[in-house]
Design an enzyme around this catalytic site. Structure first.
Site, mmCIF file in Angstrom:
data_model
loop_
_atom_site.group_PDB
_atom_site.id
_atom_site.type_symbol
_atom_site.label_atom_id
_atom_site.label_comp_id
_atom_site.label_asym_id
_atom_site.label_seq_id
_atom_site.Cartn_x
_atom_site.Cartn_y
_atom_site.Cartn_z
ATOM 1 C CD GLU A 55 44.143 -19.174 8.178
ATOM 2 O OE1 GLU A 55 43.664 -20.011 7.380
ATOM 3 O OE2 GLU A 55 43.479 -18.673 9.119
ATOM 4 C CG HIS A 124 38.042 -18.090 -1.820
ATOM 5 N ND1 HIS A 124 37.241 -17.458 -0.899
ATOM 6 C CD2 HIS A 124 38.121 -19.379 -1.421
ATOM 7 C CE1 HIS A 124 36.850 -18.335 0.010
ATOM 8 N NE2 HIS A 124 37.367 -19.509 -0.283
#
Length: 319
Positions: A55, A124
């Site tokens: 990322e 998540h």
């Protein structure tokens, strides 16, 4: 919402050759939630780019592309995965325009799945908006309907400032109408989505549908709740919120994120400043608990539901 986002991204790619999509598995797979499905086949691997699982590298690459005139749209696969890119976002992306005295712009959109309700594992199902709303130089928005998703993603891409675009996972699949021709609400505007007279409930992203459900249940008991979809978390459009509170005299702020030092806290404080003499009770917050997000089997206890919102409304009305 998935199809609306896909359509909005397709239109942005078609309208402007500078728009690129970068992310993990955004190409042939179409992303974990299939938001980018078919886009690489249509626009090619130079416009819709599969990246390594990094990322910080995704954000850093986008910063370089923006400096060269491109308008990158990044997909963060899940909300908890954004933190490896946190340094690039908050110490570089958010500050570069100011650092260069406005001579460069950072037209980068970072798409982030948001919130819970999907029964997933750790990292998540988080709601990390407060970290970024606290950072000057970033715009933060969160649609709650397919219509808003379609238009807001295009408006975000057109912005010359970096935009964090939080997409509620709980609303990815429910259907809704989309006007492909006209949109009445600007990117950073709050909107009244249900009118009422007894109390105001403010929410965003996946919590808007929960607040509307609470308002429906309250109506069965003769109480009238006004619901406002904030839509933009930085900047926040306070005008509809304050006008509503001046009418109802009571405010409940509902969010999936933990309540401590949160966007809900900021809204509560600001409304207290702007509408103090209209308030008939303290501003109340309904939020996720101040704990790490629990295992999936416990998420229904952790996440606010209509009953928790109604309990807060009852407390507000009891003053």
């Amino acid at each position: 919402m998935v199809k609306a986002l896909n359509a909005g991204l397709r239109k942005a790619l078609a309208d402007d050759d500078r728009v690129l999509i970068l992310g993990e598995d955004v190409g042939p797979l179409g992303g974990v939630f299939r938001v980018t499905e078919g886009l690489q086949k249509e626009f090619g691997p130079q416009r819709v780019i599969d990246t390594p699982l990094a990322e910080a590298g995704i954000v850093g690459t986008a910063i370089g592309l923006a400096m060269r005139g491109y308008r990158p749209v990044l997909e963060i696969q899940f909300n908890g995965f954004i933190f490896p890119g946190f340094d690039q976002i908050t110490t570089q992306l958010a500050k570069l325009t100011n650092r260069h005295d406005g001579k460069i712009s950072m037209p980068i959109v970072i798409r982030v799945p948001h919130g819970g309700h999907i029964g997933a594992v750790e990292h998540h199902q988080e709601a990390p908006e407060a970290y970024f709303a606290h950072t000057a130089g970033l715009r933060i928005v969160a649609p709650s309907t397919p219509h808003d998703a379609y238009w807001m993603i295009q408006e975000a891409i057109q912005s010359n400032d970096p935009v964090l675009f939080f997409e509620p996972m709980s609303r990815y699949w429910p259907k809704g109408e989309v006007d492909l021709v006209e949109n009445e609400t600007p990117l950073h505007a709050s909107r009244v989505v249900r009118t009422g007279t007894d109390a105001t409930v403010v929410a965003w992203a996946g919590m808007v549908s929960v607040a509307l459900r609470a308002a429906e249940l309250a109506a069965e008991e003769g109480r009238s709740i006004e619901v406002i979809d904030v839509r933009s978390l930085s900047p926040i459009d306070y005008t509809p919120i304050v006008e509503s509170v001046r009418k109802t005299g009571r405010l409940v702020v509902a969010q999936e994120a933990p309540g401590n030092v949160s966007v809900g806290s900021e809204i509560a404080a600001t409304v207290t400043e702007k509408a103090f003499y209209s308030l008939e009770s303290p501003v109340l917050r309904v939020a996720g608990f101040d704990t790490p997000f629990p295992p999936a089997k416990l998420e229904d206890i952790y996440l606010p539901d209509a009953d928790r919102i109604l309990e807060a409304v009852d407390r507000a009305l009891a003053y």
